[in-house]
Design an enzyme around this catalytic site. Structure first.
Site, short mmCIF file in Angstrom:
data_model
loop_
_atom_site.label_atom_id
_atom_site.label_comp_id
_atom_site.label_asym_id
_atom_site.label_seq_id
_atom_site.Cartn_x
_atom_site.Cartn_y
_atom_site.Cartn_z
N GLY A 137 14.61 -111.73 -185.17
CA GLY A 137 15.07 -112.35 -186.40
C GLY A 137 16.32 -111.71 -186.95
O GLY A 137 17.23 -111.30 -186.21
N CYS A 138 16.37 -111.58 -188.27
CA CYS A 138 17.56 -111.06 -188.94
C CYS A 138 17.84 -109.61 -188.56
O CYS A 138 18.97 -109.13 -188.74
CB CYS A 138 17.40 -111.17 -190.45
SG CYS A 138 17.22 -112.87 -191.05
N ALA A 139 16.84 -108.90 -188.05
CA ALA A 139 17.03 -107.49 -187.67
C ALA A 139 17.75 -107.32 -186.34
O ALA A 139 18.17 -106.21 -186.01
CB ALA A 139 15.68 -106.79 -187.60
N ALA A 140 17.92 -108.39 -185.59
CA ALA A 140 18.38 -108.27 -184.21
C ALA A 140 19.83 -107.80 -184.08
O ALA A 140 20.19 -107.19 -183.06
CB ALA A 140 18.20 -109.59 -183.48
#
Length: 353
Positions: A137-140
């Protein structure tokens, strides 16, 4: 050590003010829905305009998952290919000089993966190491920089590229009137980012003004996996976004940041460049408060949110690119790349110019 040689962001040509997007989405809601609530949500997230993969009139509740995913693959290849080529040109590298290419997305499915489909177009070697990522998700974006750093620490003569391609608008559930769907429809934009890095034995290590990667850390917080992610079915991707997420950031991520920095004899006040994923204005406010930072610390993240929306994993690459384009921080400055995503998880990358 790892040196960032170049980072680039690119966007689809279709750009709309937030008010126009809100008006279009209001027309898709089921009869009896609270359209005033939709407009309040769109006004509250502090997004001024966004880029969309398709013209606004092509969105609607009739798009099935197969059709939408096919649109994703075509648009992602075009957008991601441009980001990759521009970053390579900025770094002064040919595609054949890359030893590793890592790609990440959480907004569509492609097998073969996106970077595999770009090998011929970008002139990459057939034996290039490929690592496609999905589900972070956004952490990638931050996680990918950390993985590149690990690879280049072990293979210091290599060159590597991270490609993030997120077409969030193509996950839109236009007829969903839930609060999670309303927030997602208000926050997320489309874009791609590419980052090129080399190890410290590479001939280009000493070139450019990009930062070095000092260290990275990943952390999962048990018992929180149900709070953020996708509900995937025949309809496609339906956003799962619990209202507890900002408090998770306060309780866990702030402490994680302080502990990570302390391991390098640093405090939050020592960080010059905060490259923080703009999950939303409330998350940025909570994090600034928990770390006792002025609101200006996250100015780059707030500006990214206002001008292009939340780009999922591509946001941190866009923010880092804006730091570089506006003139890199003074030598010796410390930067922290910070992102969070499904898991619930955080990713931290310590940078130094």
């Amino acid at each position: 050590m790892t040196r960032v040689l170049a980072v680039r962001s690119v966007f689809p040509p279709h750009r709309y003010p937030q008010s126009e997007i809100a008006a279009a989405l209001a027309r898709f809601l089921p009869p009896g829905s609270d359209t005033a609530l939709l407009h309040r949500v769109h006004a509250s997230v502090r997004v001024g305009a966004r880029h969309l993969a398709l013209p606004l009139e092509r969105y609607g509740p009739s798009n099935d998952f197969g059709t939408t995913n096919a649109l994703f693959v075509g648009a992602a290849l075009e957008l991601g290919g441009r980001a990759l080529e521009l970053a390579l040109a900025d770094a002064g590298l040919a595609g054949a000089e890359l030893d590793l290419v890592m790609s990440t997305t959480v907004t569509g499915l492609a097998t073969p993966s996106l970077e595999a489909r770009l090998v011929g177009r970008a002139g990459l070697r057939p034996d290039v190491r490929r690592v496609p990522l999905f589900g972070l998700g956004c952490a990638a974006g931050a996680a990918g920089v950390g993985h590149l750093h690990e690879h280049l620490t072990g293979r210091p003569g290599h060159a590597a590229l991270l490609l993030s391609t997120e077409l969030c608008s193509l996950t839109l559930q236009a007829a969903d009137a839930s609060m999670a769907a309303l927030v997602g429809g208000a926050l997320f934009g489309d874009g791609a980012g590419a980052l090129v890095a080399v190890g410290d034995d590479h001939p280009l290590y000493g070139s450019g003004t990009g930062p070095t990667v000092v260290a990275a850390r990943s952390r999962l917080y048990p018992g929180t996996e149900h709070l953020l992610g996708w509900d995937i079915g025949h309809w496609g991707f339906r956003l799962v976004l619990d209202r507890e997420v900002p408090e998770l950031v306060r309780l866990h991520v702030a402490e994680e940041v302080e502990t990570f920095l302390a391991g390098h004899d640093l405090k939050p006040s020592d960080v010059h460049a905060w490259i923080c994923h703009p999950g939303g204005p409330r998350i940025l406010d909570v994090l600034a408060d928990a770390l006792s930072l002025p609101e200006s610390a996250f100015a780059a993240s707030r500006n990214s949110l206002a001008t292009v929306g939340n780009l999922s994993s591509a946001s941190v690459l866009h923010i880092l690119a804006t730091f570089q384009e506006s003139g890199p921080p003074p030598p010796g400055s410390v930067g922290l790349m910070l992102a969070f995503g499904p898991g619930f998880a955080s990713e931290l990358v310590l940078l130094r110019w």
